[in-house]
Each structure stands twice: as C-alpha cells, then as structure tokens.
Write an enzyme that holds these catalytic residues in place. Structure first.
Site, PDB file in Angstrom:
ATOM      1  N   GLU A   1       0.787  -1.233   0.000  1.00  0.00           N
ATOM      2  CA  GLU A   1       0.000   0.000   0.000  1.00  0.00           C
ATOM      3  C   GLU A   1       0.825   1.293   0.000  1.00  0.00           C
ATOM      4  OE1 GLU A   1      -2.959  -0.176   3.075  1.00  0.00           O
ATOM      5  OE2 GLU A   1      -4.007  -1.812   2.105  1.00  0.00           O
TER       6      GLU A   1
ATOM      7  N   GLU B   1      -5.921  -8.273   0.269  1.00  0.00           N
ATOM      8  CA  GLU B   1      -6.591  -7.938   1.537  1.00  0.00           C
ATOM      9  C   GLU B   1      -8.027  -7.553   1.259  1.00  0.00           C
ATOM     10  OE1 GLU B   1      -4.885  -4.941   4.140  1.00  0.00           O
ATOM     11  OE2 GLU B   1      -2.874  -5.739   3.785  1.00  0.00           O
TER      12      GLU B   1
HETATM   13  C1  FCB Z   1      -4.811  -2.054   5.273  1.00  0.00           C
HETATM   14  C2  FCB Z   1      -3.489  -2.480   5.850  1.00  0.00           C
HETATM   15  C3  FCB Z   1      -3.594  -3.548   6.910  1.00  0.00           C
HETATM   16  C4  FCB Z   1      -4.787  -3.313   7.806  1.00  0.00           C
HETATM   17  C5  FCB Z   1      -6.030  -3.112   6.993  1.00  0.00           C
HETATM   18  C6  FCB Z   1      -7.295  -2.934   7.818  1.00  0.00           C
HETATM   19  O1  FCB Z   1      -4.718  -0.744   4.789  1.00  0.00           O
HETATM   20  O2  FCB Z   1      -2.646  -2.972   4.839  1.00  0.00           O
HETATM   21  O3  FCB Z   1      -2.388  -3.586   7.612  1.00  0.00           O
HETATM   22  O4  FCB Z   1      -4.541  -2.284   8.665  1.00  0.00           O
HETATM   23  O5  FCB Z   1      -5.886  -1.995   6.165  1.00  0.00           O
END
Ligand code: FCB
Length: 439
Positions: free
Chosen positions: A166, A351
């Site tokens: 990210e 994610e």
């Molecule tokens: C993302 C992050 C992860 C976690 C989620 C909820 O932005 O990569 O570490 O905090 O959000």
C-alpha cells in the site's frame, strides 16, 4: 443466516488465503527486534499503545499456522520485519530474527501452505527517521539491500513475493494526512514519498531479479471514488482523488507515467529526474495485489495547496471503522486492471475484510455474521470477474487474527480469530468456521 457456501463455486485452482503483517501481530519486544517508526509514533501520538506485544505471534506462530491449515486455506500472506532482521544498522543481522522467519517459513511449508511474503508493511527501522525516512532516496537503496538479504536467505522457501504494501498509505496517509507514522502533514514530503516508495519498489524488484526471483509483485490499495453528486465540480474532485489515491501508483507501475490531473498539481515537488526513475519503477512485475475495503464520497473543496476535495462516508451500511460496505468497488478495480493496465497479469486480492466489535459469548461463540456477509458479497464480485474471463488467481481475507490496527490500537477487530490481548488466547469466530466448512 449468512454463510460462505459461495466458496464452493470457485475453480479448484483458485487460491484462498489469509493475511497479516509483522508489526501488527509479532510483538516487537521479542527476539531482539529493533525499534521501528511505529514504536516512536505510538509513543508520541497514540499514548504508547504500540506493537511491543501485539498478538505475541513471535511465540505463538505454530498455533497460528495450524489455524490457517485448519480453516482449509492454501496460502498465508505475511510480512518480513526489517527492524527484526537488521535492528541496529544496515549490515548486522539479528540471527534470532533470521531464525524466526526460517522457522515460520518451514512451518508454513510443513502445513502445505504457500507463503506470500511482503518485504515492507510499514515498519521502517527507526534509525531512518533522522535521515528523512522515505523522503530520502538513500532509504530506497537500503530497502533494495534488505530485499537482497531476504532473497538470499529464503528464496528456496517461497516463490511469490511482494515488495511494498500500500504505497498510498506509506506516503499520503502518513505524510499528508498525518494519520500514520511518521505523522507528517506536509504536501512536499507526501509527494516525495509517493515517488520514493515506488522507486524503492523498482530497486527492490531489480535486487530480487538479480538473485533469480521471478514471481514478484506489489500490493496497491484502492478506494472507490464516488462523486457527492452530479455537479461537475464534484465529479472533477472525485477524479483528482482517484488520481492521487489509485492511479498515481498503478499508472507508474504499468505505464511508467503519473496521471495528468495529479501531476499538474504535484510535479513541482518531484525530484528533477523523476521521469528517468519512472523507468526503474515500471519494470514489468509478475503479479499484482489489490487491497480493497470501501469507497469514499468526494466533494469539491477549495484548498490553498490545490488538493481541492474532501472525503466523506456515505449512507451505506458501515463497519466498525465507519467504512461503508461497497462490494462493487472491488470488481470495479479488478476490471480496471484488466481493461486499462494489463489483460493477462495474474491478479490477487491480497486484503479484504472488516472490523467488527466482536464479543465472546458465555459459550465461547463469536457470531460475526456481518463479517460473513462482508466476505460473501465481495466473493460474489470476484466470481463475476472470473466469469468475464479476468485472471483473478486468489483471495486473502484480512485478517487471520484480531491485531494492532495501527492508529486505532487494539480497538478495531478484523480477525477471523479473536485474540485476548492479555492472555493471547485465540478463539475462532463464526467467519473462521464458515471458511473451514466450505473450503
Ligand atoms: C490495510 C493495511 C492492513 C490493515 C487493513 C485494515 O490498509 O494494509 O495492515 O490495517 O488496512
């Protein structure tokens, strides 16, 4: 009752996994780990609520890997902690740290899981702070060296590896919005890091390639830009938001350029030779990871620095983070990659998940039905993409465990497994049971 029977509809070679990151779970007081910028940020800005103990995964990792296996997942996404491997300087390796990841990887492999390591999930060693952190391009070189060390030590134990998690959070959220370490609110710093974190990716990619790695990716987070209404000013504002949040990073990686609308405002803060460095940044990758959670509603707002928008949450159902449930955004970004950037790159949703205020009931049951619904709705979007012939190869639920949710400390629970942060007791939630049942 919601369930995850939708899992049965996926092709058999589709990879389901779960994800974590080092600082959020390991516990930096264990195993000779050095200080990271998050320890400092927590001390100054979060009343000392830090990741010193976290989930104590450093000592509980075997138990945790067993859970992943039990749920039926095929892969585990985790990150290497730079300050754990190199706690004091750029050369002195902490053998305890090295040994930890060796044992972790062996455990993952022993359980027939595929490791999906990430090299940088935000725990920059604190020693870089006084040198300018990610504003200094020397940090990029050091990151490439660190990447090489990891590659040399562990390449026999993994195939796929991601460089950065990210880049938007590392740069904009941390240097313009000030919400993450190092907590700056400075546009010039933000733009420098928006470029440098990508350069770090490019240099890391070269280092990994030079050591024979050939399944290298990067993980980008995307947030859906929803204009507040049809007013052309709001539509334009949403475009600028999209340029800064999403396209800045994907255009650089896939096209070797920065998107025009953002560039018009931000170019003056970039290093003079940014165009030649974009050549390093845009070296081909082998797969792309997308992290997706929600949308933002964007309104025009005149600002002195040219960042003419403000973000709001809309009226859709919200998670415990206040983030709206907007599954369509996930397929939108997957299709965008396919249509605008590359029609054959393997795409992984690295994610996706939600925070819920999960409580353990008297009979040890945690009914996180909202989370089950969240997964169900997002998985449906992926199925639709697969039907359109898009190369989505895998999905990682965030997160295996309730953990240290950065600026929110331990209050926001994203886990499939509940963690008691006093005793470190793990209790699987209904969402975990649903994966076990249908995977
Ligand atoms: C993302 C992050 C992860 C976690 C989620 C909820 O932005 O990569 O570490 O905090 O959000």
């Amino acid at each position: 009752m919601n369930n995850l029977s939708i899992l049965k509809k996926f092709p058999t070679d589709f990879i389901f996994g779960t994800a974590t990151s080092s600082y959020q779970i390991e516990g930096n007081s264990f195993g000779g780990c050095g200080k990271s910028i998050w320890d400092e940020f927590a001390k100054k800005r979060l009343k000392g609520v830090d990741g010193q103990k976290a989930c104590n995964h450093f000592n509980y990792f075997k138990e945790d890997i067993k859970f992943i296996k039990e749920a039926g997942f095929k892969a585990y996404r985790f990150s290497f902690s730079w300050p754990r491997i190199l706690p004091i300087d750029h050369n002195t390796i902490n053998t305890e740290g090295l040994d930890f990841y060796s044992r972790l990887l062996d455990e993952i492999l022993k359980n027939d899981l595929e490791p999906f390591p990430t090299l940088y999930h935000w725990d920059l060693p604190l020693r870089f702070s006084s040198l300018g952190g990610w504003e200094n391009q020397d940090t990029c070189k050091r990151f490439a060296d660190f990447s090489y060390i990891i590659s040399e030590k562990y390449s026999d134990k993994f195939q796929k590896i991601a460089t950065i998690n990210e880049p938007w959070c590392v740069s904009w959220l941390s240097h313009y919005l000030g919400e993450h370490a190092p907590g700056l609110t400075n546009l010039s710093s933000a733009v420098k890091t928006m470029h440098n974190i990508l350069l770090a990716h490019g240099m890391s990619l070269q280092a990994l390639r030079s050591n024979g790695n050939n399944e290298i990716g990067i993980v980008l987070n995307n947030e859906y830009p929803e204009p507040f209404n049809e007013d052309p000013k709001n539509i334009q504002a949403a475009k600028l938001f999209d340029n800064i949040y999403n396209r800045w990073f994907s255009d650089a990686i896939f096209k070797g350029s920065y998107p025009e609308l953002a560039l018009n405002i931000l170019e003056k803060y970039l290093p003079k030779n940014y165009n030649s460095q974009l050549k390093i940044i845009s070296h081909p990758i082998d797969w792309i990871g997308i992290n997706y959670y929600t949308r933002s509603v964007i309104k025009y707002l005149n600002a002195d620095d040219g960042i003419d928008y403000e973000c709001e949450r809309g009226s859709l159902k919200k998670t415990d983070m206040g983030w709206e449930l907007y599954p369509k955004g996930l397929s939108y970004f997957i299709e965008r990659i396919h249509q605008e950037y590359s029609d054959d790159i393997p795409i992984y949703v690295t994610e996706n998940g939600m925070a819920n205020n999960d409580q353990i009931s008297f009979n040890e049951v945690i009914e996180d039905q909202d989370r089950v619904e969240y997964f169900q709705l997002h998985l449906k979007e992926i199925l639709d993409c697969l039907k359109k012939g898009i190369q989505v190869k895998g999905y990682f639920a965030w997160s295996l465990l309730d953990n240290y949710e950065w600026a929110f400390g331990y209050e926001k629970r994203f886990g499939l497994i509940h963690v008691d942060f006093e005793t470190f007791k793990r209790t699987p939630k209904e969402s975990f049971n649903q994966f076990s049942k249908y995977l």
